[in-house]
Design a protein around this motif. Structure first.
Motif, PDB file in Angstrom:
ATOM      1  N   GLY A   1      -3.375   2.945   3.747  1.00 55.12           N
ATOM      2  CA  GLY A   1      -3.556   2.231   2.496  1.00 55.12           C
ATOM      3  C   GLY A   1      -4.296   0.926   2.678  1.00 55.12           C
ATOM      4  O   GLY A   1      -4.991   0.716   3.676  1.00 55.12           O
ATOM      5  N   ARG A   2      -4.105   0.034   1.714  1.00 58.33           N
ATOM      6  CA  ARG A   2      -4.784  -1.258   1.755  1.00 58.33           C
ATOM      7  C   ARG A   2      -4.433  -2.029   3.027  1.00 58.33           C
ATOM      8  O   ARG A   2      -5.222  -2.837   3.530  1.00 58.33           O
TER       9      ARG A   2
ATOM     10  N   SER B   1      -4.750   6.080   0.306  1.00 56.09           N
ATOM     11  CA  SER B   1      -4.325   5.700  -1.037  1.00 56.09           C
ATOM     12  C   SER B   1      -5.550   5.359  -1.872  1.00 56.09           C
ATOM     13  O   SER B   1      -6.654   5.157  -1.352  1.00 56.09           O
ATOM     14  N   ARG B   2      -5.352   5.276  -3.178  1.00 55.99           N
ATOM     15  CA  ARG B   2      -6.472   4.905  -4.054  1.00 55.99           C
ATOM     16  C   ARG B   2      -6.976   3.507  -3.722  1.00 55.99           C
ATOM     17  O   ARG B   2      -8.183   3.242  -3.784  1.00 55.99           O
ATOM     18  N   ALA B   3      -6.062   2.620  -3.370  1.00 54.59           N
ATOM     19  CA  ALA B   3      -6.469   1.249  -3.039  1.00 54.59           C
ATOM     20  C   ALA B   3      -7.432   1.245  -1.862  1.00 54.59           C
ATOM     21  O   ALA B   3      -8.428   0.501  -1.860  1.00 54.59           O
TER      22      ALA B   3
ATOM     23  N   ASP C   1     -10.779   2.748  -3.166  1.00 55.76           N
ATOM     24  CA  ASP C   1     -11.479   1.801  -4.037  1.00 55.76           C
ATOM     25  C   ASP C   1     -12.066   0.636  -3.246  1.00 55.76           C
ATOM     26  O   ASP C   1     -13.094   0.064  -3.635  1.00 55.76           O
ATOM     27  N   ALA C   2     -11.407   0.283  -2.137  1.00 55.69           N
ATOM     28  CA  ALA C   2     -11.908  -0.800  -1.301  1.00 55.69           C
ATOM     29  C   ALA C   2     -13.062  -0.359  -0.410  1.00 55.69           C
ATOM     30  O   ALA C   2     -13.662  -1.181   0.291  1.00 55.69           O
TER      31      ALA C   2
ATOM     32  N   GLN D   1      -8.544  10.839  -0.903  1.00 52.84           N
ATOM     33  CA  GLN D   1      -7.549  10.175  -1.749  1.00 52.84           C
ATOM     34  C   GLN D   1      -6.390  11.098  -2.118  1.00 52.84           C
ATOM     35  O   GLN D   1      -6.581  12.201  -2.608  1.00 52.84           O
TER      36      GLN D   1
ATOM     37  N   HIS E   1       0.105   6.691  -6.272  1.00 55.02           N
ATOM     38  CA  HIS E   1       0.130   7.375  -4.978  1.00 55.02           C
ATOM     39  C   HIS E   1       1.362   8.271  -4.850  1.00 55.02           C
ATOM     40  O   HIS E   1       1.255   9.411  -4.382  1.00 55.02           O
TER      41      HIS E   1
END
Length: 311
Positions: free
Chosen positions: A200-201, A226-228, A231-232, A240, A264
């Motif tokens: 993840g982030r 994760s989406r984070a 997206d980053a 994802q 998530h």
């Protein structure tokens, strides 16, 4: 009436989600037919005929269906629909593309991503990112359904169904295949992997994802995100996991540096065993984890890799 299941396949092989969709169909009725549409798909039809509980495999072999475009596939299915009370497909990219068009052409409501069957006209599906389950009843003469594969165990492969060739439908000529770019990996596909390790982030950068890849290679696992993280720009969006990504339910899911946002959790909370590694002991991911490690991932992951090297 009989039930029709749209088989999903790629590269001459039946995709596992088809087996889960057949299992859902078996909870509705006994007379199940499988539709295999594609080009040079005899091997897929033969594999589909081995699915337990299947009475018949219908094969539409034509160049028209080589790339599973929604318009020609929907036209084919609608032409067959009169003989069926239920039409089901996996809730994958293809199923989500084709089935809404089928429902629209039949002027019926689609029932999306069912996870349980209550009766032949009543189904359970998740809503609000999986935080609630809705029981819905359909009075439509033909029920058009997509099936969340993680909600049903895969059907066995001990059947011997008959195979029947059917004619291709007329091409509506509303779309054309232009091209595709396929990602290639030696690792298992996310949606069918037994083990997944996701970042993840907290990974801070895409340059740190090789830490997870090293663990994945030792475990024979797929790598997710994760989406984070997506997206980053840490990794590509095909990794994802989540409500707007891929829904997975592996035997083991390892969440690394993932806080556990609802988006998530909706994609992985049905995993059989969940392991979370996060330095924030208040992270929501620990509420769904079977095992949690409060630690700095940049220390814990290398230690895990070293421990796996000794085995």
């Amino acid at each position: 009436m009989a039930l029709l299941v749209l088989a999903e396949h790629e590269g001459g092989a039946l995709k596992p989600a088809t087996l889960n969709t057949v299992a859902a169909a078996q909870k509705i009725g006994a007379d199940i037919h499988v539709l295999v549409a594609g080009e040079n798909c005899a091997a897929v039809a033969a594999a589909a005929a081995k699915i337990s509980g299947i009475a018949k495999v219908l094969v539409a072999d034509a160049a028209l269906y080589a790339h599973a475009l929604a318009e020609p596939l929907a036209t084919l299915i609608v032409g067959l629909a009169g003989g069926y009370g239920h039409i089901l497909a996996p809730a994958t990219a293809i199923g989500k593309n084709v089935m809404p068009r089928v429902a629209a052409l039949l002027d019926v409501a689609q029932i999306s991503e069912i996870v349980a069957v209550v009766a032949a006209d009543t189904f359970v599906r998740p809503i609000y990112a999986g935080n609630a389950l809705a029981t819905v009843q359909s009075k439509d003469a033909i029920k058009v359904i997509t099936v969340r594969a993680t909600g049903f165990e895969a059907a066995a492969l001990d059947g011997a169904a008959t195979i029947e060739t059917i004619a291709a439908a007329t091409d509506p000529a509303l779309s054309a295949f232009v091209g595709q770019e396929l990602s290639k990996s030696e690792r298992p596909e996310l949606t069918s992997a037994r083990i997944i390790i996701s970042g993840g982030r907290g990974m801070q950068s895409g340059d740190n994802f090789p830490l997870l890849e090293a663990v994945a290679d030792k475990l024979g696992a797929a790598v997710g995100a994760s989406r984070a993280a997506v997206d980053a720009g840490f990794v590509a969006n095909d990794l994802q996991v989540g409500q707007t990504g891929k829904i997975v339910a592996p035997d083991l899911y390892i969440a690394v540096g993932i806080s556990g946002a609802i988006q998530h959790l909706a994609g992985m909370k049905d995993s059989k065993v969940i392991v979370a590694i996060n330095k924030d002991e208040e992270a929501p991911i620990f509420q769904v984890a079977d095992y949690g490690l409060v630690a700095d991932l940049f220390k814990a992951i290398p230690e895990l890799t070293a421990a796996l090297d000794k085995k």
